[in-house]
Design a protein around this motif. Structure first.
Motif, PDB file in Angstrom:
ATOM      1  N   LYS A 100       0.810  -1.210   0.000  1.00  0.00           N
ATOM      2  CA  LYS A 100       0.000   0.000   0.000  1.00  0.00           C
ATOM      3  C   LYS A 100       0.850   1.271   0.000  1.00  0.00           C
ATOM      4  O   LYS A 100       0.489   2.264  -0.625  1.00  0.00           O
ATOM      5  CB  LYS A 100      -0.946  -0.011   1.216  1.00  0.00           C
ATOM      6  N   TRP A 101       2.002   1.250   0.715  1.00  0.00           N
ATOM      7  CA  TRP A 101       2.815   2.458   0.767  1.00  0.00           C
ATOM      8  C   TRP A 101       3.392   2.792  -0.602  1.00  0.00           C
ATOM      9  O   TRP A 101       3.462   3.971  -0.992  1.00  0.00           O
ATOM     10  CB  TRP A 101       3.949   2.296   1.781  1.00  0.00           C
ATOM     11  N   PHE A 102       3.752   1.744  -1.358  1.00  0.00           N
ATOM     12  CA  PHE A 102       4.299   1.970  -2.693  1.00  0.00           C
ATOM     13  C   PHE A 102       3.206   2.440  -3.647  1.00  0.00           C
ATOM     14  O   PHE A 102       3.431   3.347  -4.466  1.00  0.00           O
ATOM     15  CB  PHE A 102       4.937   0.679  -3.211  1.00  0.00           C
ATOM     16  N   ALA A 103       2.019   1.846  -3.528  1.00  0.00           N
ATOM     17  CA  ALA A 103       0.888   2.274  -4.358  1.00  0.00           C
ATOM     18  C   ALA A 103       0.522   3.722  -4.069  1.00  0.00           C
ATOM     19  O   ALA A 103       0.229   4.501  -4.982  1.00  0.00           O
ATOM     20  CB  ALA A 103      -0.313   1.358  -4.111  1.00  0.00           C
ATOM     21  N   GLY A 104       0.546   4.105  -2.782  1.00  0.00           N
ATOM     22  CA  GLY A 104       0.244   5.484  -2.420  1.00  0.00           C
ATOM     23  C   GLY A 104       1.268   6.467  -2.963  1.00  0.00           C
ATOM     24  O   GLY A 104       0.918   7.570  -3.397  1.00  0.00           O
ATOM     25  N   PHE A 105       2.539   6.062  -2.940  1.00  0.00           N
ATOM     26  CA  PHE A 105       3.608   6.925  -3.466  1.00  0.00           C
ATOM     27  C   PHE A 105       3.441   7.141  -4.974  1.00  0.00           C
ATOM     28  O   PHE A 105       3.515   8.276  -5.465  1.00  0.00           O
ATOM     29  CB  PHE A 105       4.969   6.306  -3.173  1.00  0.00           C
ATOM     30  N   ILE A 106       3.213   6.064  -5.715  1.00  0.00           N
ATOM     31  CA  ILE A 106       3.023   6.163  -7.167  1.00  0.00           C
ATOM     32  C   ILE A 106       1.785   6.992  -7.484  1.00  0.00           C
ATOM     33  O   ILE A 106       1.793   7.838  -8.394  1.00  0.00           O
ATOM     34  CB  ILE A 106       2.897   4.759  -7.793  1.00  0.00           C
ATOM     35  N   GLN A 107       0.721   6.767  -6.733  1.00  0.00           N
ATOM     36  CA  GLN A 107      -0.522   7.503  -6.939  1.00  0.00           C
ATOM     37  C   GLN A 107      -0.320   9.001  -6.737  1.00  0.00           C
ATOM     38  O   GLN A 107      -0.790   9.818  -7.540  1.00  0.00           O
ATOM     39  CB  GLN A 107      -1.572   6.966  -5.961  1.00  0.00           C
ATOM     40  N   SER A 108       0.394   9.380  -5.690  1.00  0.00           N
ATOM     41  CA  SER A 108       0.659  10.796  -5.413  1.00  0.00           C
ATOM     42  C   SER A 108       1.550  11.413  -6.485  1.00  0.00           C
ATOM     43  O   SER A 108       1.336  12.558  -6.902  1.00  0.00           O
ATOM     44  CB  SER A 108       1.318  10.943  -4.040  1.00  0.00           C
ATOM     45  N   ALA A 109       2.560  10.659  -6.943  1.00  0.00           N
ATOM     46  CA  ALA A 109       3.476  11.162  -7.964  1.00  0.00           C
ATOM     47  C   ALA A 109       2.751  11.409  -9.288  1.00  0.00           C
ATOM     48  O   ALA A 109       3.013  12.398  -9.983  1.00  0.00           O
ATOM     49  CB  ALA A 109       4.621  10.175  -8.170  1.00  0.00           C
ATOM     50  N   ILE A 110       1.815  10.532  -9.635  1.00  0.00           N
ATOM     51  CA  ILE A 110       1.059  10.690 -10.881  1.00  0.00           C
ATOM     52  C   ILE A 110       0.054  11.829 -10.768  1.00  0.00           C
ATOM     53  O   ILE A 110      -0.191  12.565 -11.736  1.00  0.00           O
ATOM     54  CB  ILE A 110       0.344   9.368 -11.240  1.00  0.00           C
ATOM     55  N   PHE A 111      -0.509  12.021  -9.570  1.00  0.00           N
ATOM     56  CA  PHE A 111      -1.548  13.021  -9.365  1.00  0.00           C
ATOM     57  C   PHE A 111      -0.982  14.434  -9.229  1.00  0.00           C
ATOM     58  O   PHE A 111      -1.675  15.423  -9.480  1.00  0.00           O
ATOM     59  CB  PHE A 111      -2.349  12.652  -8.108  1.00  0.00           C
ATOM     60  N   LEU A 112       0.296  14.557  -8.847  1.00  0.00           N
ATOM     61  CA  LEU A 112       0.895  15.857  -8.557  1.00  0.00           C
ATOM     62  C   LEU A 112       0.806  16.860  -9.706  1.00  0.00           C
ATOM     63  O   LEU A 112       0.460  18.034  -9.474  1.00  0.00           O
ATOM     64  CB  LEU A 112       2.353  15.662  -8.132  1.00  0.00           C
ATOM     65  N   PRO A 113       1.099  16.490 -10.974  1.00  0.00           N
ATOM     66  CA  PRO A 113       1.044  17.491 -12.055  1.00  0.00           C
ATOM     67  C   PRO A 113      -0.325  18.138 -12.234  1.00  0.00           C
ATOM     68  O   PRO A 113      -0.409  19.247 -12.776  1.00  0.00           O
ATOM     69  CB  PRO A 113       1.429  16.676 -13.302  1.00  0.00           C
ATOM     70  N   PHE A 114      -1.389  17.472 -11.791  1.00  0.00           N
ATOM     71  CA  PHE A 114      -2.736  18.023 -11.940  1.00  0.00           C
ATOM     72  C   PHE A 114      -2.882  19.356 -11.204  1.00  0.00           C
ATOM     73  O   PHE A 114      -3.669  20.216 -11.616  1.00  0.00           O
ATOM     74  CB  PHE A 114      -3.767  17.006 -11.425  1.00  0.00           C
ATOM     75  N   PHE A 115      -2.138  19.540 -10.119  1.00  0.00           N
ATOM     76  CA  PHE A 115      -2.262  20.749  -9.310  1.00  0.00           C
ATOM     77  C   PHE A 115      -1.438  21.915  -9.851  1.00  0.00           C
ATOM     78  O   PHE A 115      -1.555  23.030  -9.352  1.00  0.00           O
ATOM     79  CB  PHE A 115      -1.835  20.459  -7.866  1.00  0.00           C
ATOM     80  N   LEU A 116      -0.597  21.663 -10.843  1.00  0.00           N
ATOM     81  CA  LEU A 116       0.241  22.718 -11.397  1.00  0.00           C
ATOM     82  C   LEU A 116      -0.489  23.408 -12.546  1.00  0.00           C
ATOM     83  O   LEU A 116      -1.155  22.765 -13.351  1.00  0.00           O
ATOM     84  CB  LEU A 116       1.566  22.140 -11.893  1.00  0.00           C
ATOM     85  N   SER A 117      -0.356  24.711 -12.635  1.00  0.00           N
ATOM     86  CA  SER A 117      -1.020  25.465 -13.695  1.00  0.00           C
ATOM     87  C   SER A 117      -0.240  25.348 -14.994  1.00  0.00           C
ATOM     88  O   SER A 117       0.963  25.043 -14.999  1.00  0.00           O
ATOM     89  CB  SER A 117      -1.140  26.940 -13.301  1.00  0.00           C
ATOM     90  N   TRP A 118      -0.927  25.639 -16.099  1.00  0.00           N
ATOM     91  CA  TRP A 118      -0.257  25.604 -17.391  1.00  0.00           C
ATOM     92  C   TRP A 118       0.755  26.731 -17.520  1.00  0.00           C
ATOM     93  O   TRP A 118       1.664  26.656 -18.357  1.00  0.00           O
ATOM     94  CB  TRP A 118      -1.270  25.671 -18.516  1.00  0.00           C
TER      95      TRP A 118
END
Length: 296
Positions: A100-118
């Protein structure tokens, strides 16, 4: 009346959202009258000359309009397909990770760019793919000629689509992953007892279980079929790649803000809205008719 009394607090909670929607979404629709006027800012809506459908005829006869419409459809459709397919694959893969910790890390890393503006990502991508950027540096180190990614229509369109899918894939992935975790675990246990492997479990349990979510995302995506990414393209493109990257939104922006042709710009915006309404209505009806799916 019993249902209304029971849900009355929920209706009260909706009031602020309804007011904001009326002010910022429906209120500006009064400006659509510009599409039928030779609009002059100093004259306003009431004193500008009414020209009927002349603005629509003018826009549709512009030599660039067909290319702009084609660019919009190609970019938007490819983005929409990949924005469903890539998150679906990622969600299925993440669901199989046992740590679960590895899945959570990958999930957060993939989701992070969504919060950055163009504004931020656009500058980063321009630097990455510039003639003197790290991508061309790697190409040069392999003995190949540098590529003008940001000045070539073919490469630029691919960069636009790829970067948009990369930025937004985390959001849809979270939605699909939540839908997968909501599937009854006893179905998988029963499938294992019957001898079904992971592949058959995915085809017969996982995908049918998240089908309503996929349909919902498809309906919402088709509603914005003519939204090919205004902010992204406006920040990253240049006149050299207009032929392959100019879309309806950037076309309207240049037509209205630079050329001061407010009436034709409003006509293009109205045309786009009508097409979008037709697409989302048709898709929703098809989903209800063939899959008995309803949002409400």
């Amino acid at each position: 009346m019993k249902s209304l009394k029971k849900e009355f607090p929920l209706h009260i909670m909706l009031i602020p959202g309804v007011i904001v929607t009326l002010i910022y979404a429906y209120g500006p629709m009064a400006g659509l009258v510009m599409a039928f006027q030779q609009f002059e800012p100093l004259s306003g809506f009431f004193k500008s000359d009414f020209v009927g459908l002349d603005n629509f005829r003018y826009v549709f006869n512009l030599p660039d309009f067909k290319q702009v419409l084609w660019n919009t459809l190609v970019i938007a459709i490819i983005k929409m397909v990949l924005s469903l397919l890539v998150p679906l694959i990622l969600a299925l893969l993440l669901n199989e990770i046992t740590k679960k910790w590895f899945a959570g890390f990958i999930q957060s890393a993939i989701f992070l760019p969504f919060f950055l503006s163009w504004t931020v990502l656009g500058g980063v991508i321009i630097e990455l793919f510039s003639l003197n950027g790290p991508i061309n540096g790697l190409i040069s180190s392999m003995g190949l000629e540098p590529i003008m990614f940001m000045l070539d229509n073919g490469w630029f369109r691919g960069i636009i689509i790829g970067s948009d899918v990369w930025k937004g894939m985390g959001y849809n992935m979270i939605i699909m992953l939540a839908a997968i975790t909501g599937i009854n675990a006893t179905l998988y246990e029963a499938a294992e007892v019957d001898g079904a492997g992971k592949w058959k479990q995915m085809l017969n349990i996982t995908l049918p279980g998240i089908a309503p979510i996929i349909i919902l995302l498809s309906v919402l995506g088709l509603g914005g079929i003519l939204n090919a990414g205004f902010e992204q393209i406006l920040i990253m493109y240049n006149p050299t790649v207009y032929a392959g990257a100019d879309i309806i939104d950037t076309f309207v922006y240049r037509l209205g803000m630079f050329s001061q042709q407010f009436g034709p710009a409003a006509a293009v915006g109205l045309f786009k809205s009508i097409i979008s309404l037709f697409m989302v209505s048709t898709t929703y009806y098809a989903a209800y008719k063939f899959n008995n799916y309803r949002i409400f």
